[in-house]
Design a protein around this motif. Structure first.
Motif, PDB file in Angstrom:
ATOM      1  N   HIS A  63     -27.424 -32.812  11.356  1.00  0.00           N
ATOM      2  CA  HIS A  63     -27.785 -31.912  12.455  1.00  0.00           C
ATOM      3  C   HIS A  63     -28.573 -30.680  12.039  1.00  0.00           C
ATOM      4  O   HIS A  63     -29.494 -30.276  12.732  1.00  0.00           O
ATOM      5  CB  HIS A  63     -26.532 -31.502  13.233  1.00  0.00           C
ATOM      6  CG  HIS A  63     -26.127 -32.507  14.267  1.00  0.00           C
ATOM      7  ND1 HIS A  63     -25.734 -33.786  13.935  1.00  0.00           N
ATOM      8  CD2 HIS A  63     -26.059 -32.425  15.611  1.00  0.00           C
ATOM      9  CE1 HIS A  63     -25.450 -34.448  15.052  1.00  0.00           C
ATOM     10  NE2 HIS A  63     -25.629 -33.639  16.082  1.00  0.00           N
ATOM     11  N   ILE A 107     -29.731 -39.628  10.407  1.00  0.00           N
ATOM     12  CA  ILE A 107     -29.053 -39.298  11.663  1.00  0.00           C
ATOM     13  C   ILE A 107     -27.927 -40.317  11.862  1.00  0.00           C
ATOM     14  O   ILE A 107     -28.135 -41.527  11.727  1.00  0.00           O
ATOM     15  CB  ILE A 107     -30.015 -39.344  12.863  1.00  0.00           C
ATOM     16  CG1 ILE A 107     -31.218 -38.419  12.628  1.00  0.00           C
ATOM     17  CG2 ILE A 107     -29.294 -38.953  14.146  1.00  0.00           C
ATOM     18  CD1 ILE A 107     -32.279 -38.504  13.703  1.00  0.00           C
ATOM     19  N   HIS A 109     -26.476 -41.815  14.182  1.00  0.00           N
ATOM     20  CA  HIS A 109     -26.617 -43.004  15.037  1.00  0.00           C
ATOM     21  C   HIS A 109     -27.723 -43.939  14.568  1.00  0.00           C
ATOM     22  O   HIS A 109     -27.917 -45.008  15.137  1.00  0.00           O
ATOM     23  CB  HIS A 109     -26.851 -42.589  16.487  1.00  0.00           C
ATOM     24  CG  HIS A 109     -25.877 -41.561  16.934  1.00  0.00           C
ATOM     25  ND1 HIS A 109     -24.521 -41.722  16.766  1.00  0.00           N
ATOM     26  CD2 HIS A 109     -26.056 -40.330  17.469  1.00  0.00           C
ATOM     27  CE1 HIS A 109     -23.911 -40.632  17.205  1.00  0.00           C
ATOM     28  NE2 HIS A 109     -24.816 -39.771  17.620  1.00  0.00           N
ATOM     29  N   ASP A 128     -20.357 -36.508  18.827  1.00  0.00           N
ATOM     30  CA  ASP A 128     -21.743 -36.363  19.241  1.00  0.00           C
ATOM     31  C   ASP A 128     -21.965 -37.295  20.414  1.00  0.00           C
ATOM     32  O   ASP A 128     -21.641 -38.480  20.338  1.00  0.00           O
ATOM     33  CB  ASP A 128     -22.676 -36.751  18.086  1.00  0.00           C
ATOM     34  CG  ASP A 128     -24.115 -36.484  18.450  1.00  0.00           C
ATOM     35  OD1 ASP A 128     -24.663 -35.489  17.962  1.00  0.00           O
ATOM     36  OD2 ASP A 128     -24.679 -37.253  19.249  1.00  0.00           O
ATOM     37  N   HIS A 130     -24.398 -38.803  21.722  1.00  0.00           N
ATOM     38  CA  HIS A 130     -25.298 -39.969  21.656  1.00  0.00           C
ATOM     39  C   HIS A 130     -24.732 -41.136  20.859  1.00  0.00           C
ATOM     40  O   HIS A 130     -25.453 -42.088  20.526  1.00  0.00           O
ATOM     41  CB  HIS A 130     -26.674 -39.545  21.162  1.00  0.00           C
ATOM     42  CG  HIS A 130     -27.326 -38.646  22.158  1.00  0.00           C
ATOM     43  ND1 HIS A 130     -27.300 -37.283  22.039  1.00  0.00           N
ATOM     44  CD2 HIS A 130     -27.935 -38.918  23.331  1.00  0.00           C
ATOM     45  CE1 HIS A 130     -27.890 -36.754  23.094  1.00  0.00           C
ATOM     46  NE2 HIS A 130     -28.283 -37.720  23.890  1.00  0.00           N
ATOM     47  N   SER A 343     -35.597 -38.037  16.327  1.00  0.00           N
ATOM     48  CA  SER A 343     -34.291 -38.033  17.001  1.00  0.00           C
ATOM     49  C   SER A 343     -33.669 -39.424  17.036  1.00  0.00           C
ATOM     50  O   SER A 343     -34.352 -40.425  16.875  1.00  0.00           O
ATOM     51  CB  SER A 343     -34.360 -37.486  18.422  1.00  0.00           C
ATOM     52  OG  SER A 343     -34.549 -38.530  19.349  1.00  0.00           O
ATOM     53  N   CYS A 344     -32.370 -39.460  17.293  1.00  0.00           N
ATOM     54  CA  CYS A 344     -31.662 -40.738  17.315  1.00  0.00           C
ATOM     55  C   CYS A 344     -32.136 -41.648  18.446  1.00  0.00           C
ATOM     56  O   CYS A 344     -31.764 -42.811  18.505  1.00  0.00           O
ATOM     57  CB  CYS A 344     -30.154 -40.503  17.411  1.00  0.00           C
ATOM     58  SG  CYS A 344     -29.665 -39.540  18.845  1.00  0.00           S
ATOM     59  N   CYS A 404     -31.898 -34.401  12.316  1.00  0.00           N
ATOM     60  CA  CYS A 404     -32.015 -34.237  13.774  1.00  0.00           C
ATOM     61  C   CYS A 404     -33.201 -33.347  14.132  1.00  0.00           C
ATOM     62  O   CYS A 404     -33.813 -33.494  15.182  1.00  0.00           O
ATOM     63  CB  CYS A 404     -30.739 -33.645  14.341  1.00  0.00           C
ATOM     64  SG  CYS A 404     -29.321 -34.744  14.176  1.00  0.00           S
ATOM     65  N   CYS A 407     -34.995 -32.030  17.567  1.00  0.00           N
ATOM     66  CA  CYS A 407     -34.257 -32.543  18.723  1.00  0.00           C
ATOM     67  C   CYS A 407     -33.366 -31.448  19.272  1.00  0.00           C
ATOM     68  O   CYS A 407     -33.217 -31.307  20.479  1.00  0.00           O
ATOM     69  CB  CYS A 407     -33.420 -33.755  18.353  1.00  0.00           C
ATOM     70  SG  CYS A 407     -32.333 -34.270  19.675  1.00  0.00           S
ATOM     71  N   LEU A 408     -32.766 -30.683  18.388  1.00  0.00           N
ATOM     72  CA  LEU A 408     -31.897 -29.602  18.870  1.00  0.00           C
ATOM     73  C   LEU A 408     -32.147 -28.270  18.179  1.00  0.00           C
ATOM     74  O   LEU A 408     -31.450 -27.300  18.453  1.00  0.00           O
ATOM     75  CB  LEU A 408     -30.405 -30.009  18.786  1.00  0.00           C
ATOM     76  CG  LEU A 408     -29.600 -29.727  17.511  1.00  0.00           C
ATOM     77  CD1 LEU A 408     -28.131 -29.918  17.777  1.00  0.00           C
ATOM     78  CD2 LEU A 408     -30.069 -30.530  16.370  1.00  0.00           C
ATOM     79  N   ASN A 426     -34.065 -36.812  23.433  1.00  0.00           N
ATOM     80  CA  ASN A 426     -33.352 -37.206  24.657  1.00  0.00           C
ATOM     81  C   ASN A 426     -32.988 -36.062  25.605  1.00  0.00           C
ATOM     82  O   ASN A 426     -32.455 -36.290  26.667  1.00  0.00           O
ATOM     83  CB  ASN A 426     -32.080 -37.948  24.244  1.00  0.00           C
ATOM     84  CG  ASN A 426     -31.394 -37.234  23.093  1.00  0.00           C
ATOM     85  OD1 ASN A 426     -31.191 -36.034  23.146  1.00  0.00           O
ATOM     86  ND2 ASN A 426     -31.068 -37.968  22.041  1.00  0.00           N
ATOM     87  N   ARG A 432     -33.536 -26.107  24.232  1.00  0.00           N
ATOM     88  CA  ARG A 432     -33.029 -27.159  23.352  1.00  0.00           C
ATOM     89  C   ARG A 432     -33.829 -27.203  22.033  1.00  0.00           C
ATOM     90  O   ARG A 432     -33.275 -27.366  20.968  1.00  0.00           O
ATOM     91  CB  ARG A 432     -33.113 -28.503  24.077  1.00  0.00           C
ATOM     92  CG  ARG A 432     -32.767 -29.710  23.224  1.00  0.00           C
ATOM     93  CD  ARG A 432     -31.286 -29.942  23.134  1.00  0.00           C
ATOM     94  NE  ARG A 432     -30.988 -31.156  22.371  1.00  0.00           N
ATOM     95  CZ  ARG A 432     -29.779 -31.583  22.089  1.00  0.00           C
ATOM     96  NH1 ARG A 432     -28.732 -30.915  22.521  1.00  0.00           N
ATOM     97  NH2 ARG A 432     -29.574 -32.670  21.407  1.00  0.00           N
TER      98      ARG A 432
HETATM   99  S1  SF4 Z   1     -29.324 -36.173  19.989  1.00  0.00           S
HETATM  100 FE1  SF4 Z   1     -30.515 -35.066  18.528  1.00  0.00          FE
HETATM  101  S2  SF4 Z   1     -29.010 -33.708  17.635  1.00  0.00           S
HETATM  102 FE2  SF4 Z   1     -27.834 -35.312  18.609  1.00  0.00          FE
HETATM  103  S3  SF4 Z   1     -27.541 -36.868  17.019  1.00  0.00           S
HETATM  104 FE3  SF4 Z   1     -29.382 -37.385  18.122  1.00  0.00          FE
HETATM  105  S4  SF4 Z   1     -31.025 -36.499  16.919  1.00  0.00           S
HETATM  106 FE4  SF4 Z   1     -29.145 -35.501  16.311  1.00  0.00          FE
END
Ligand code: SF4
Lengths: 464, 194
Positions: A63, A107, A109, A128, A130, A343-344, A404, A407-408, A426, A432
């Motif tokens: 993250h 990541i 996921h 998390d 996702h 991102s995932c 990540c 993404c965040l 996402n 964000r």
């Molecule tokens: S949504 Fe973004 S922050 Fe959350 S696990 Fe997926 S890549 Fe990482």
């Protein structure tokens, strides 16, 4: 009456029922990362108890890690501390860690499926939201809070109310240039961000069946964005083929036996869902979002809807103000500042191939800052092996190291205030990708095309 | 976890809908390794400007509205599963969040931390907003034992649902983990046949 896929897996994991009919659900695999685990480990310490089944928990750092110079100590103090804390905790509690520099890091996921840890029929959780991504293999996979991370570490179980079941079917053939990301953005735009609350979703239909595993993961990944606890797709030959031969998948005769079992994982024909939706693949255009939640999406050729037509005009207006956009406006031709591919949701090798394929021999617009962040070390290595890094470089993109990232915006990869970023991630929530950042969610193909043109285009007119 | 039985308090109104957990506590404040202190950054980007000055038009910066209940628009707590959102609300001083609709994970996280999510009908929520707008000092009464939320001075009252197991936990201050730890033998038996 027949059973749904969801019920089959859930029922096979109920240890017992607690007071008031709440289920004690057994968890097969638990993923953890640096951000939502420290307080859970601290809880175990306070109670002086071990991790109950350490072999069923897998950790990675993703993250807040930097996406350049990962061989150097993390510059930012708090992030470094959090990652060090994870290392320390994993050592102390005997949990396998794929930390920075490890060939399996990435990541959470992305690595689970890639390593074959994620397998059909399992229950999988992670702190998390996702975690729903893993549902693409026919798993019950969902995000949990830190108190629950602690519960799973302490007992390998969770106390849960069984959610309701929803089935979303998509049938027909997709237009060329329309990807699985567009399918899920379209579904969320139709159902709204609360449309799936209280449900577990199964995606079905001929369009879904025709997708690759990675494309299916993109769909399941975003189930949470319509409020659903998770999403899943019944495993089939595509699934088995993907799992076969992966590091932690069953091998040889064990694999054949597993496939036998996995083949039972489907919703019976007479199974009843609490809610059903049907969509036609032909209706789906390349999608873009215009607001500050993932439900605010339109086809690239459509106009931003009127506030009066939304169920909460005030929140809607506030959202458009934040985005600097107006009712009735089209996003086609909109100038963009940043492009984030990662991102995932969309950072797997197929996503990178799609982008490479499109940008090959082209050059990104000067006004665009573009970043490609692979989902894992393995994806990064594969991309280099296939020479994708050279293609990206020639087109003016930077292939970074996994995490990540934007993404965040927990690390340095942020979008500045007021700037527009077309992102394959996402969530387009306010701030964000950094305070004041304006996020437009789209597919990797749309993001690649935007990078080349410096503005949003309709990829259907490019790829035919 | 702290017990929750009954609470009489003034309320803070936040009619905004779809408030996501990224707003409740932005990701860049998730770097702590303890549960404390998140209240300082609750609604950070709505509460403070870039120079860390309080934004006067944000409700938490308006001294007129104080209290231990946050009355919020529908779909409160959507988005990320970060429990830090529940910790931040609790740490700031809220004990109850009222809304017409909650995101699942947030609701679970809140209940695991002694923060009571009270789901009411859209109509009742509207009446609550009106009552608070009319008089910022109006007292809301939340009675978990009887599952009732009321505004006695206005004669408003509504029932609310809560899972009986979760209710017992809240009333007694129990955690799920205590229960799960008490059944580890059953869990081990299950593993043998799983
Ligand atoms: S949504 Fe973004 S922050 Fe959350 S696990 Fe997926 S890549 Fe990482």
């Amino acid at each position: 009456m027949g059973k749904t896929l969801f019920d089959k897996i859930w029922d096979a994991h109920v240890v017992t029922q607690a007071e008031g009919g709440i289920d004690v659900l057994y968890i097969d695999r638990h993923f953890i990362h640096e951000v939502t685990s420290p307080q859970a480990f601290a809880g175990l310490e306070k109670r002086s108890i071990p991790v109950f089944r350490p072999q069923q928990t897998i950790a990675t750092a993703d993250h807040n890690v930097p996406t350049i110079n990962q061989h150097l100590p993390i510059q930012e103090k708090l992030s470094r501390f959090q990652v060090e804390k994870l290392t320390e905790n994993c050592e102390k509690f005997g949990v396998e860690l794929y930390g920075l520099g490890h060939p399996y890091q990435g990541i959470v996921h992305v690595i689970g499926p890639q390593l074959g840890i994620t397998q059909p029929g399992m229950t999988i959780v992670c702190g998390d939201s996702h975690t729903s991504t893993h549902g693409a293999f026919g798993c019950i996979a969902f995000g949990i809070g830190t108190s629950q991370v602690e519960q799973v570490m302490a007992t390998q179980c969770l106390l849960l109310n069984k959610p309701k079941r929803m089935r979303i079917s998509v049938d027909g053939e997709l237009q060329s240039g329309v990807l699985s990301k567009d399918i899920i953005l379209y579904i969320i735009s139709q159902l709204g961000t609360g449309g799936g609350t209280g449900y577990f979703v199964e995606y079905a239909g001929s369009t879904i069946r025709s997708l690759s595993m990675e494309a299916r993961m993109t769909i399941c990944n975003m189930s949470i964005e319509m409020g659903a606890r998770g999403g899943m797709i019944a495993p089939d030959a595509t699934t088995f083929e993907y799992v076969k031969g992966r590091q932690f998948a069953p091998q040889g005769a064990d694999f054949e036996a597993a496939v036998q079992q996995w083949s039972e994982l489907y919703s019976d024909e007479d199974a009843v869902f609490d809610k059903e939706y049907h969509f036609k693949a032909e209706d789906i255009m390349p999608m873009v979002t215009y607001g500050t939640n993932p439900g605010m999406g339109i086809g690239v050729k459509e106009q931003i809807p009127q506030a009066a037509d939304s169920d909460s005009p005030k929140s809607y207006q506030k959202s458009l103000e934040y985005m600097g956009l107006h009712e009735g406006e089209s996003l086609l031709g909109k100038a963009i500042d940043y492009v984030f591919i990662g991102s995932c949701t969309n950072s797997r090798i197929e996503d990178l191939r799609i982008v490479a394929d499109y940008v090959k021999g082209k050059k990104k617009a000067d006004s665009i800052k573009a970043m490609i962040v692979p989902g894992s070390k393995q994806v990064e290595a594969q991309a280099r092996e296939e020479g994708l890094d050279k293609i990206f470089e020639a087109a003016g993109f930077q292939l970074r190291q996994p995490g990540c990232s934007a993404c965040l915006g927990m690390n340095e990869d942020k979008v500045p205030k007021g700037k527009y970023c077309i992102s394959t991630s996402n969530r387009n929530f306010e701030g964000r990708q950094g305070p004041g950042a304006r996020t437009i969610l789209a597919s990797p193909l749309m993001a690649a095309a935007t990078a080349i043109h410096g503005k949003i285009v309709d990829v259907r007119e490019e790829v035919i | 976890m702290e017990k929750f039985i009954k609470l009489d308090t003034t309320a803070v109104p936040m009619p905004m809908e779809n408030v996501d957990t990224d707003q409740i506590i932005p990701a860049r404040f998730l770097k702590a390794t303890t549960r404390e202190g998140f209240g300082d950054n609750l609604f950070r980007d709505w509460r403070f400007d870039n120079d860390d000055h309080p934004k006067p038009d944000f409700i938490l910066n308006n001294p007129t509205y104080q209290g231990k209940v946050l009355v919020a628009g529908k779909n409160f707590g959507c988005g990320s599963s970060r429990e830090h959102a529940a910790w931040a609300l609790y740490d700031y001083g809220f004990r109850v969040v009222v809304s017409s609709f909650f995101a699942d994970i947030f609701k679970g996280n809140a209940l695991n931390n002694g923060l009571l999510p009270v789901q009411v009908s859209p109509e009742f929520l509207h009446e609550l907003f009106e009552a608070i707008e009319e008089n910022a000092e109006v007292v809301l009464s939340i009675d978990l034992e009887n599952q009732k939320i009321s505004v006695p001075s206005k004669g408003l009252e509504s029932d609310f649902d809560i899972h009986p197991y979760k209710k017992t936990c809240m009333l007694n201050g129990y955690d799920d983990i205590d229960y799960l730890l008490s059944i580890t033998d059953k869990i081990k038996d299950f593993e043998k046949s799983h």
